[in-house]
Design an enzyme around this catalytic site. Sequence first.
Site, PDB file in Angstrom:
ATOM      1  N   SER A   1       0.935  -1.212   0.019  1.00  0.00           N
ATOM      2  CA  SER A   1      -0.072   0.320  -0.023  1.00  0.00           C
ATOM      3  C   SER A   1       1.097   1.070   0.006  1.00  0.00           C
ATOM      4  CB  SER A   1      -0.969   0.079   1.205  1.00  0.00           C
ATOM      5  OG  SER A   1      -1.939  -0.952   1.180  1.00  0.00           O
TER       6      SER A   1
ATOM      7  N   GLU B   1      -1.233  18.821  -6.309  1.00  0.00           N
ATOM      8  CA  GLU B   1      -2.581  18.825  -6.642  1.00  0.00           C
ATOM      9  C   GLU B   1      -3.472  18.048  -5.952  1.00  0.00           C
ATOM     10  OE1 GLU B   1       0.535  20.450  -9.341  1.00  0.00           O
ATOM     11  OE2 GLU B   1       0.462  18.116  -8.215  1.00  0.00           O
ATOM     12  N   SER B   2      -2.920  16.579  -5.183  1.00  0.00           N
ATOM     13  CA  SER B   2      -3.792  15.858  -4.277  1.00  0.00           C
ATOM     14  C   SER B   2      -3.017  14.655  -4.171  1.00  0.00           C
ATOM     15  CB  SER B   2      -5.105  15.630  -4.870  1.00  0.00           C
ATOM     16  OG  SER B   2      -5.885  15.173  -3.781  1.00  0.00           O
TER      17      SER B   2
ATOM     18  N   HIS C   1      -3.039  -0.053  -3.422  1.00  0.00           N
ATOM     19  CA  HIS C   1      -3.244  -1.213  -2.716  1.00  0.00           C
ATOM     20  C   HIS C   1      -3.159  -2.293  -3.782  1.00  0.00           C
ATOM     21  CE1 HIS C   1      -4.499   1.250   0.425  1.00  0.00           C
ATOM     22  NE2 HIS C   1      -5.366   1.803  -0.417  1.00  0.00           N
TER      23      HIS C   1
ATOM     24  N   CYS D   1      -6.598  18.384  -8.279  1.00  0.00           N
ATOM     25  CA  CYS D   1      -7.287  19.484  -8.323  1.00  0.00           C
ATOM     26  C   CYS D   1      -6.500  20.558  -9.242  1.00  0.00           C
ATOM     27  CB  CYS D   1      -7.433  20.133  -7.055  1.00  0.00           C
ATOM     28  SG  CYS D   1      -8.068  19.166  -5.885  1.00  0.00           S
TER      29      CYS D   1
END
Length: 143
Positions: free
Chosen positions: A58, A65-66, A71, A86
Amino acid sequence: MSEIETIGFHYVVEAAGCDPEILGNADRIREIFLEAAKVGNMEVKSSYFFKFSPTGVSGVVIVAESHISVHTWPEKGYAALDVYTCGTKAEPEKAVDYILEKFRAKYAHVSEIKRGIEEDDDTFTHMIMTWEESLRKNGNGKG
Protein backbone atom coordinates in the site's frame (compact mmCIF):
# COMPACT_ATOMS: atom_id res chain seq x y z
CA MET A 1 -22.87 21.78 -25.00
CA SER A 2 -20.59 23.64 -22.58
CA GLU A 3 -17.84 21.99 -20.55
CA ILE A 4 -18.78 21.31 -16.92
CA GLU A 5 -16.55 23.19 -14.50
CA THR A 6 -15.03 20.99 -11.84
CA ILE A 7 -12.60 21.43 -8.97
CA GLY A 8 -10.88 18.10 -9.55
CA PHE A 9 -10.58 14.84 -11.45
CA HIS A 10 -10.52 11.55 -9.57
CA TYR A 11 -9.53 8.35 -11.37
CA VAL A 12 -10.43 5.06 -9.68
CA VAL A 13 -8.78 2.14 -11.48
CA GLU A 14 -9.09 -1.63 -11.14
CA ALA A 15 -5.92 -2.98 -12.80
CA ALA A 16 -5.78 -6.71 -13.57
CA GLY A 17 -3.26 -9.06 -15.11
CA CYS A 18 -0.41 -7.04 -13.59
CA ASP A 19 3.12 -8.35 -13.05
CA PRO A 20 3.12 -9.91 -9.54
CA GLU A 21 6.82 -9.15 -9.01
CA ILE A 22 6.21 -5.44 -9.53
CA LEU A 23 3.08 -5.46 -7.36
CA GLY A 24 5.04 -6.98 -4.48
CA ASN A 25 7.95 -4.53 -4.64
CA ALA A 26 7.34 -1.34 -2.62
CA ASP A 27 10.53 0.34 -3.85
CA ARG A 28 9.69 -0.30 -7.50
CA ILE A 29 6.13 0.97 -7.05
CA ARG A 30 7.49 4.12 -5.37
CA GLU A 31 9.77 4.71 -8.41
CA ILE A 32 6.85 4.18 -10.80
CA PHE A 33 4.59 6.54 -8.86
CA LEU A 34 7.19 9.30 -8.56
CA GLU A 35 7.77 9.14 -12.31
CA ALA A 36 4.00 8.98 -12.95
CA ALA A 37 3.63 12.23 -11.01
CA LYS A 38 6.20 13.85 -13.32
CA VAL A 39 4.50 12.43 -16.42
CA GLY A 40 1.19 13.79 -15.12
CA ASN A 41 2.67 17.25 -14.48
CA MET A 42 2.25 17.01 -10.70
CA GLU A 43 4.46 18.43 -7.96
CA VAL A 44 5.52 15.73 -5.47
CA LYS A 45 5.41 16.75 -1.80
CA SER A 46 5.84 13.42 0.03
CA SER A 47 5.48 9.66 -0.32
CA TYR A 48 5.06 6.59 1.85
CA PHE A 49 4.91 2.92 0.84
CA PHE A 50 4.45 -0.13 3.05
CA LYS A 51 5.13 -3.79 2.15
CA PHE A 52 2.85 -6.27 3.86
CA SER A 53 3.92 -9.74 4.93
CA PRO A 54 3.70 -12.09 3.19
CA THR A 55 2.60 -10.05 0.18
CA GLY A 56 1.09 -6.79 -1.04
CA VAL A 57 1.93 -3.11 -0.97
CA SER A 58 0.00 0.00 0.00
CA GLY A 59 1.35 3.42 -0.78
CA VAL A 60 0.66 7.04 -1.50
CA VAL A 61 2.38 9.93 -3.19
CA ILE A 62 1.13 13.28 -1.95
CA VAL A 63 1.26 15.87 -4.71
CA ALA A 64 0.48 19.58 -4.55
CA GLU A 65 -2.60 18.79 -6.63
CA SER A 66 -3.78 15.95 -4.27
CA HIS A 67 -2.59 12.29 -4.36
CA ILE A 68 -1.78 9.03 -6.14
CA SER A 69 -2.38 5.85 -4.12
CA VAL A 70 -2.33 2.08 -4.53
CA HIS A 71 -3.16 -1.18 -2.78
CA THR A 72 -1.82 -4.35 -4.43
CA TRP A 73 -2.59 -8.05 -4.35
CA PRO A 74 0.37 -9.65 -6.19
CA GLU A 75 -1.06 -13.15 -5.78
CA LYS A 76 -4.05 -12.03 -7.86
CA GLY A 77 -2.16 -9.73 -10.26
CA TYR A 78 -4.49 -6.97 -9.09
CA ALA A 79 -3.93 -3.34 -8.09
CA ALA A 80 -6.46 -0.78 -6.88
CA LEU A 81 -5.26 2.63 -8.07
CA ASP A 82 -6.49 6.06 -7.12
CA VAL A 83 -5.34 9.31 -8.76
CA TYR A 84 -6.95 12.58 -7.70
CA THR A 85 -5.92 16.04 -8.83
CA CYS A 86 -7.26 19.55 -8.42
CA GLY A 87 -6.67 22.53 -10.64
CA THR A 88 -5.95 22.73 -14.35
CA LYS A 89 -2.20 22.05 -14.54
CA ALA A 90 -2.09 18.31 -13.81
CA GLU A 91 -2.81 15.59 -16.36
CA PRO A 92 -3.96 12.65 -14.21
CA GLU A 93 -4.91 10.47 -17.18
CA LYS A 94 -1.25 10.47 -18.27
CA ALA A 95 -0.20 9.33 -14.79
CA VAL A 96 -2.79 6.53 -14.88
CA ASP A 97 -1.64 5.36 -18.32
CA TYR A 98 2.00 5.39 -17.20
CA ILE A 99 1.28 3.33 -14.07
CA LEU A 100 -0.77 0.77 -16.02
CA GLU A 101 2.03 0.41 -18.56
CA LYS A 102 4.71 -0.05 -15.87
CA PHE A 103 2.54 -2.52 -13.90
CA ARG A 104 2.18 -4.44 -17.19
CA ALA A 105 -1.58 -4.49 -16.70
CA LYS A 106 -3.56 -6.51 -19.22
CA TYR A 107 -6.90 -4.97 -18.30
CA ALA A 108 -8.22 -1.87 -16.56
CA HIS A 109 -11.66 -0.77 -15.44
CA VAL A 110 -11.47 3.02 -15.08
CA SER A 111 -13.89 5.45 -13.48
CA GLU A 112 -13.27 9.16 -13.97
CA ILE A 113 -15.08 11.23 -11.38
CA LYS A 114 -15.44 14.94 -11.98
CA ARG A 115 -15.50 16.23 -8.41
CA GLY A 116 -16.47 19.55 -6.94
CA ILE A 117 -19.15 20.50 -9.46
CA GLU A 118 -20.81 23.49 -7.85
CA GLU A 119 -24.60 23.55 -7.69
CA ASP A 120 -26.74 26.69 -7.62
CA ASP A 121 -27.38 26.33 -3.87
CA ASP A 122 -23.68 26.43 -2.85
CA THR A 123 -23.47 22.65 -2.57
CA PHE A 124 -21.25 20.36 -4.63
CA THR A 125 -21.79 17.17 -6.57
CA HIS A 126 -19.80 14.87 -8.84
CA MET A 127 -20.22 13.08 -12.17
CA ILE A 128 -18.88 9.60 -12.98
CA MET A 129 -17.79 8.22 -16.36
CA THR A 130 -16.61 4.60 -16.53
CA TRP A 131 -14.88 2.51 -19.20
CA GLU A 132 -12.92 -0.70 -19.59
CA GLU A 133 -9.72 -1.28 -21.53
CA SER A 134 -7.89 -4.36 -22.70
CA LEU A 135 -4.34 -3.10 -22.54
CA ARG A 136 -2.16 -5.93 -23.81
CA LYS A 137 -3.10 -8.69 -26.19
CA ASN A 138 -1.42 -12.06 -25.73
CA GLY A 139 0.26 -10.66 -22.62
CA ASN A 140 2.88 -8.71 -24.56
CA GLY A 141 1.11 -5.68 -25.97
CA LYS A 142 1.10 -7.11 -29.49
CA GLY A 143 -1.85 -8.51 -31.44
